[in-house]
Design an enzyme around this catalytic site. Structure first.
Site, PDB file in Angstrom:
ATOM      1  N   TYR A 105       0.846  -1.200   0.000  1.00 57.84           N
ATOM      2  CA  TYR A 105       0.000   0.000   0.000  1.00 57.84           C
ATOM      3  C   TYR A 105       0.878   1.246   0.000  1.00 57.84           C
ATOM      4  CZ  TYR A 105      -3.739   3.237   1.273  1.00 57.84           C
ATOM      5  OH  TYR A 105      -4.641   4.272   1.271  1.00 57.84           O
ATOM      6  N   PHE A 145      -7.738  18.962 -25.226  1.00 57.12           N
ATOM      7  CA  PHE A 145      -8.459  17.717 -25.481  1.00 57.12           C
ATOM      8  C   PHE A 145      -9.767  17.778 -24.690  1.00 57.12           C
ATOM      9  CE2 PHE A 145      -9.406  13.182 -24.814  1.00 57.12           C
ATOM     10  CZ  PHE A 145      -9.623  12.882 -26.144  1.00 57.12           C
ATOM     11  N   ASP A 146     -10.745  16.929 -25.034  1.00 57.75           N
ATOM     12  CA  ASP A 146     -12.081  17.093 -24.425  1.00 57.75           C
ATOM     13  C   ASP A 146     -12.076  16.976 -22.899  1.00 57.75           C
ATOM     14  OD1 ASP A 146     -11.632  14.367 -24.577  1.00 57.75           O
ATOM     15  OD2 ASP A 146     -13.532  13.854 -25.504  1.00 57.75           O
ATOM     16  N   ASP A 169       0.500  18.882 -21.691  1.00 64.50           N
ATOM     17  CA  ASP A 169      -0.390  17.727 -21.744  1.00 64.50           C
ATOM     18  C   ASP A 169       0.370  16.706 -22.589  1.00 64.50           C
ATOM     19  OD1 ASP A 169      -2.304  15.845 -22.149  1.00 64.50           O
ATOM     20  OD2 ASP A 169      -3.878  17.205 -22.808  1.00 64.50           O
ATOM     21  N   ALA A 225       0.482  13.352 -23.273  1.00 63.82           N
ATOM     22  CA  ALA A 225       0.050  11.995 -23.632  1.00 63.82           C
ATOM     23  C   ALA A 225       0.913  11.381 -24.740  1.00 63.82           C
ATOM     24  CB  ALA A 225      -1.415  12.023 -24.061  1.00 63.82           C
ATOM     25  N   LYS A 257      -1.146   6.151 -23.686  1.00 59.31           N
ATOM     26  CA  LYS A 257      -0.777   6.333 -25.094  1.00 59.31           C
ATOM     27  C   LYS A 257       0.699   5.931 -25.264  1.00 59.31           C
ATOM     28  CE  LYS A 257      -4.559   9.075 -24.814  1.00 59.31           C
ATOM     29  NZ  LYS A 257      -5.348   9.239 -23.602  1.00 59.31           N
ATOM     30  N   HIS A 313     -20.547  13.317 -25.804  1.00 52.48           N
ATOM     31  CA  HIS A 313     -20.341  12.361 -26.888  1.00 52.48           C
ATOM     32  C   HIS A 313     -20.122  10.938 -26.398  1.00 52.48           C
ATOM     33  CE1 HIS A 313     -16.478  13.918 -25.634  1.00 52.48           C
ATOM     34  NE2 HIS A 313     -15.881  12.879 -26.160  1.00 52.48           N
TER      35      HIS A 313
HETATM   36  C1  LIG Z   1      -4.176  14.971 -25.306  1.00 50.55           C
HETATM   37  C2  LIG Z   1      -4.912  14.205 -24.259  1.00 50.55           C
HETATM   38  N1  LIG Z   1      -4.965  14.680 -23.008  1.00 50.55           N
HETATM   39  C3  LIG Z   1      -5.616  14.029 -22.018  1.00 50.55           C
HETATM   40  C4  LIG Z   1      -6.279  12.850 -22.267  1.00 50.55           C
HETATM   41  C5  LIG Z   1      -7.033  12.172 -21.142  1.00 50.55           C
HETATM   42  O1  LIG Z   1      -6.407  10.991 -20.780  1.00 50.55           O
HETATM   43  P1  LIG Z   1      -7.175   9.727 -20.175  1.00 50.55           P
HETATM   44  O2  LIG Z   1      -8.048   9.173 -21.254  1.00 50.55           O
HETATM   45  O3  LIG Z   1      -6.068   8.798 -19.778  1.00 50.55           O
HETATM   46  O4  LIG Z   1      -7.961  10.191 -19.004  1.00 50.55           O
HETATM   47  C6  LIG Z   1      -6.258  12.324 -23.557  1.00 50.55           C
HETATM   48  C7  LIG Z   1      -6.981  11.070 -23.823  1.00 50.55           C
HETATM   49  O5  LIG Z   1      -7.258  10.672 -24.910  1.00 50.55           O
HETATM   50  C8  LIG Z   1      -5.557  13.018 -24.578  1.00 50.55           C
HETATM   51  O6  LIG Z   1      -5.504  12.561 -25.828  1.00 50.55           O
END
Ligand SMILES: Cc1ncc(COP(=O)(O)O)c(C=O)c1O
Length: 461
Positions: A73, A125-126, A216, A218, A259, A451
């Protein structure tokens, strides 16, 4: 133009059988899913390109790591291994694991923003946009103009428009700008890369106004590979050196590790040197994710992630990954199918507005093409356009996106050349009868990130 497929730098040791379905069965499955790609059962999909997130194939070394995972843990050895990997690769003092990218946003963003503030990005990103809004702030996109023309080929279409960014800062007042977010690669603009030159310029302006910069991150490895290919200064540098350089031009990062770190679950927060912020991040992590040394992950996940971070920057792997995209793109060029060009790092973004000009933005051309691809060939893609963008948070009116894309996100180390040929053939067949593809209307939607859950129906005219 013929582009040779770059052969896989791995061989297949384990296979997963895919169910074969008839067109009639797919039509029924789509109806039952209320025409939402996220509503389909995974087993009803032949080639799943909904996302490249968490859908990657782990290596034998990562699976061996799963068995080595320390499930303590507190103070697990897998945690320390991951922190060391993060410090080594990104050059940041503090590394906090969390369960995925949006968890990193949920932990960090409320510490930096609140009601009345804005955040500026080369493109949110969304989920990132959603977390800015959940923290009470407003998200402003500021990508370079050339990104908005899918047929315009430029090496770094993911870049921030630095001049416009500075104008936005002046317009709102620097004290109102809570954060600048550099998304690398720029997912919503088509997986387009951001140059180190651009990262440097953004950071310089941010420092002038004392605004924190968050990466960000990813798709940090794919971005680094593009930098090596396209930015002369870095052509002889290793990917590891380029990654270090990219992260110099930020104060923090949030990362979905699902990713480029080639795992099925995981995320990271990085803090360059701000110890006070790290203490606050630890507090929020404990509240939302779990204790600091596991951050919502199993020890096995921490272990696989620390291995995947290095596999993701392997140059032979990145050459194959990029080659797969180039092969796909060249076939589309031959077929006269428009996409966000040049091809991005993690997928192909078909210009659905160009393919389906009879469908207006409020009937969601990107989504309409996604439904058709499933019916035609069992391929699951998704809309990156007005359907994903949603409604204005203030007026509740449908927003018009800069692009209407259908995204073919390619999972890492999963599909082969034959699968790509099937994708191309399906697109060619749909293009031949494009006028028959209907638009869609929403029959039910939740208030945020609609979506993922909305119900739709085709508009038969
Ligand atoms: C550019 C970007 N930021 C943040 C995220 C959010 O990540 P997660 O899906 O691991 O929560 C994504 C997910 O597709 C992304 O493409």
């Amino acid at each position: 133009m013929t582009v040779k497929y770059v052969p896989e730098p791995f061989r297949i040791k384990m296979v997963e059988t895919i169910k074969m379905m008839s067109r009639e069965e797919r039509i029924k499955a789509m109806e039952e899913a209320k025409y939402n790609m996220f509503g389909l059962r995974g087993e009803d999909v032949y080639i799943d390109l909904l996302t490249d997130s968490g859908t990657n194939a782990m290596s034998s070394k990562q699976w061996a790591g799963v068995m080595e995972g320390d499930e303590a843990y507190a103070g697990a050895k897998s945690y320390y291994k991951l922190v060391e990997a993060g410090q080594d690769l990104f050059g940041y003092k503090f590394i906090q694991p969390v369960h995925q990218g949006r968890a990193a946003e949920k932990v960090l963003f409320p510490l930096k923003m609140e009601e009345g503030k804005v955040a500026i990005s080369n493109m949110f990103f969304d989920t990132t946009r959603a977390h800015v809004e959940l923290a009470g702030a407003r998200a402003i996109d500021c990508v370079v103009e050339e990104a908005k023309d899918p047929s315009h080929r430029a090496p770094f279409k993911g870049n921030m428009d630095v001049k416009k960014m500075e104008e936005i800062i002046k317009e709102h007042g620097a004290e109102k700008v809570a954060m600048i977010v550099m998304t690398i690669t720029n997912n919503s603009a088509g997986g387009q890369p951001v140059s180190i030159q651009n990262l440097r310029e953004v950071y310089e302006v941010a420092k002038k106004y004392d605004i924190p910069v968050n990466i960000d991150a990813a798709r940090f490895a794919e971005n680094a590979y593009f930098v090596k290919l396209r930015e002369d200064e870095f052509k002889d540098k290793s990917i590891k050196e380029i990654v270090k350089e990219m992260f110099k031009y930020a104060d923090t990062f949030t990362m979905s590790a699902k990713k480029d770190a080639i795992v099925n679950m995981g995320g990271l927060i990085g803090i360059k040197d701000d110890e006070e912020l790290y203490q606050l991040v630890k507090g929020n992590t404990i509240s939302f994710e779990g204790f600091v040394t596991y951050g919502g992950l199993g020890g096995r996940d921490l272990e696989a992630l620390s291995i995947g971070l290095y596999e993701g920057i392997d140059e032979d792997y990145l050459k194959y990954r990029n080659g797969q995209m180039e092969y796909f793109a060249a076939k589309l060029d031959d077929a006269g199918i428009a996409y966000q060009a040049p091809v991005g790092g993690h997928g192909l973004f078909i210009d659905a507005k160009a393919m389906l000009p009879h469908i207006p933005y409020y009937e969601f051309p990107g989504h309409a093409l996604a439904v058709q691809l499933y019916i035609e060939a069992g391929i699951r893609t998704c809309d990156i356009g007005s359907f994903m963008l949603g409604n204005d948070p203030d007026t509740k009116e449908q927003l018009e996106a800069d692009f209407e894309f259908t995204r073919f996100a390619i999972p890492r180390r999963v599909y082969t050349q034959a699968h790509i040929d099937i994708m191309v053939d399906a697109l060619i067949r749909i293009k031949e009868n494009a006028g028959d593809v209907p638009g869609y209307r929403i029959t039910w939607e939740p208030p945020i990130l609609r979506h993922f859950q909305a119900h739709l129906e085709p508009i038969r005219k």
